[in-house]
Design an enzyme around this catalytic site. Structure first.
Site, mmCIF file in Angstrom:
data_model
loop_
_atom_site.group_PDB
_atom_site.id
_atom_site.type_symbol
_atom_site.label_atom_id
_atom_site.label_comp_id
_atom_site.label_asym_id
_atom_site.label_seq_id
_atom_site.Cartn_x
_atom_site.Cartn_y
_atom_site.Cartn_z
ATOM 1 N N ARG A 1 0.842 -1.136 -0.142
ATOM 2 C CA ARG A 1 0.231 0.103 -0.003
ATOM 3 C C ARG A 1 0.909 1.176 0.006
ATOM 4 O O ARG A 1 1.877 1.233 0.704
ATOM 5 C CB ARG A 1 -0.919 -0.007 0.991
ATOM 6 N N GLU B 1 5.164 6.988 1.785
ATOM 7 C CA GLU B 1 5.631 5.831 2.131
ATOM 8 C C GLU B 1 4.961 4.608 1.497
ATOM 9 O O GLU B 1 3.975 4.846 0.823
ATOM 10 C CB GLU B 1 5.926 5.827 3.655
#
Length: 308
Positions: free
Chosen positions: A255, A269
């Site tokens: 993700r 991130e």
């Protein structure tokens, strides 16, 4: 690994662990374990402590489903142990896990490959904090431990005093810190499964900050799915998510978190083991793509392998 082959294997669901995200990992692991048992697979819950190697041998684990979050699970350490023991495992390999867990290393990789990410400074315990404060004059800034997840230890600083406090808070969790430009705008996330982007989710936390409580307390966050973005921006962000996973070498499910401001977006991130709790984002995105929770678990399990 084909599903018929997996039916004959003893599957260990690795959960819990030693990080600050232990409780979330237990919830993820139990959800995965229930889904596998409902589909008739032979599986065992394994609380991944320092005796993990012994537990893997005692349970006769032949395939590992990694449901760990944070250090000693998402950072390449458990993946390395499984490589040594010859046990195929889900998710990313040793290097990709280690890179993605380290927010500083991730941002350097993103910059090298010309993927958009907010400007940043780094700080290591013992370095000259006053010199850092001189460099950090444009507020607000986000202070993050470099190697923690679930927003543990993260603060937003609007001035120098708040930055000092934020640095002290983050140092409780890690010796290496990231001080990042705060992007005011929409918070979005793109799940990537086997190299394909799933529908984008826009996150609207009740308090304005998607912190640990907002992530894991039902009702504290509103999710817009699919995210209300212009089609071109939507497509570009999905492409960037797939590219970010590719440059880090991620496998299986991941993700990628973004901030979007007007028509620009910034990658924050990459998470190599997204949560699988009742409030988690990956299952929501998969459901929007027509995939129920059990099917998502199976897709991840099918990707179990060595030498990634």
């Amino acid at each position: 690994m084909h599903r018929d082959e997996l039916k004959s294997k003893q599957i260990g669901v690795l959960m819990g662990g030693l990080s600050g995200e232990r409780e979330v990992s237990l919830r993820t692991g139990q959800a995965v374990l229930n889904a596998l048992q409902q589909k008739g697979y032979r599986c065992t819950a394994i609380d991944a402590g320092r005796d993990l190697a012994m537990q893997l041998r005692q349970t006769g684990t032949e395939v590992a489903f990694i449901a760990l979050h944070g250090r000693f699970g998402e950072d390449g350490t458990v993946q390395g142990l499984l490589e040594l023991m010859g046990i195929p495992y889900t998710g990313s390999g040793v290097l990709a896990s280690s890179l993605a867990m380290d927010k500083i290393a991730t941002k350097k990789m993103l910059l090298y490959h010309e993927l958009p990410t907010p400007g940043f400074e780094t700080f290591r315990r013992g370095e000259d904090m006053e010199a850092l404060l001189v460099r950090c004059r444009h507020f607000p800034l986000v202070v993050k431990p470099a190697r923690e997840g679930s927003t543990l230890g993260i603060t937003i600083a609007g001035n120098e005093d708040e930055l000092r406090r934020g640095l002290a808070e983050a140092l409780r969790f890690d010796d290496q810190l990231l001080v990042e430009e705060y992007i005011a705008g929409r918070e979005l996330t793109v799940a990537v499964l086997d190299g394909t982007a799933l529908p984008i989710i826009q996150i609207e936390a009740e308090g304005g900050f998607y912190d640990f409580g907002a992530k894991y307390t039902s009702g504290q966050t509103r999710y817009l799915l699919p995210a209300p973005l212009e089609p071109v921006l939507y497509h570009r962000m999905q492409e960037a998510a797939v590219a970010a996973c590719a440059v880090l070498g991620c496998s299986g499910a991941a993700r990628v978190d973004f901030r979007a401001k007007e028509r620009e977006f910034y990658c924050l991130e990459v998470n190599t083991i997204p949560g699988m709790t009742e409030t988690s984002l990956l299952p929501k995105a998969a459901q929007a793509a027509g995939m129920d929770f059990g099917e998502l678990v199976m897709r991840i399990l099918e990707g179990a392998a060595l030498g990634k």
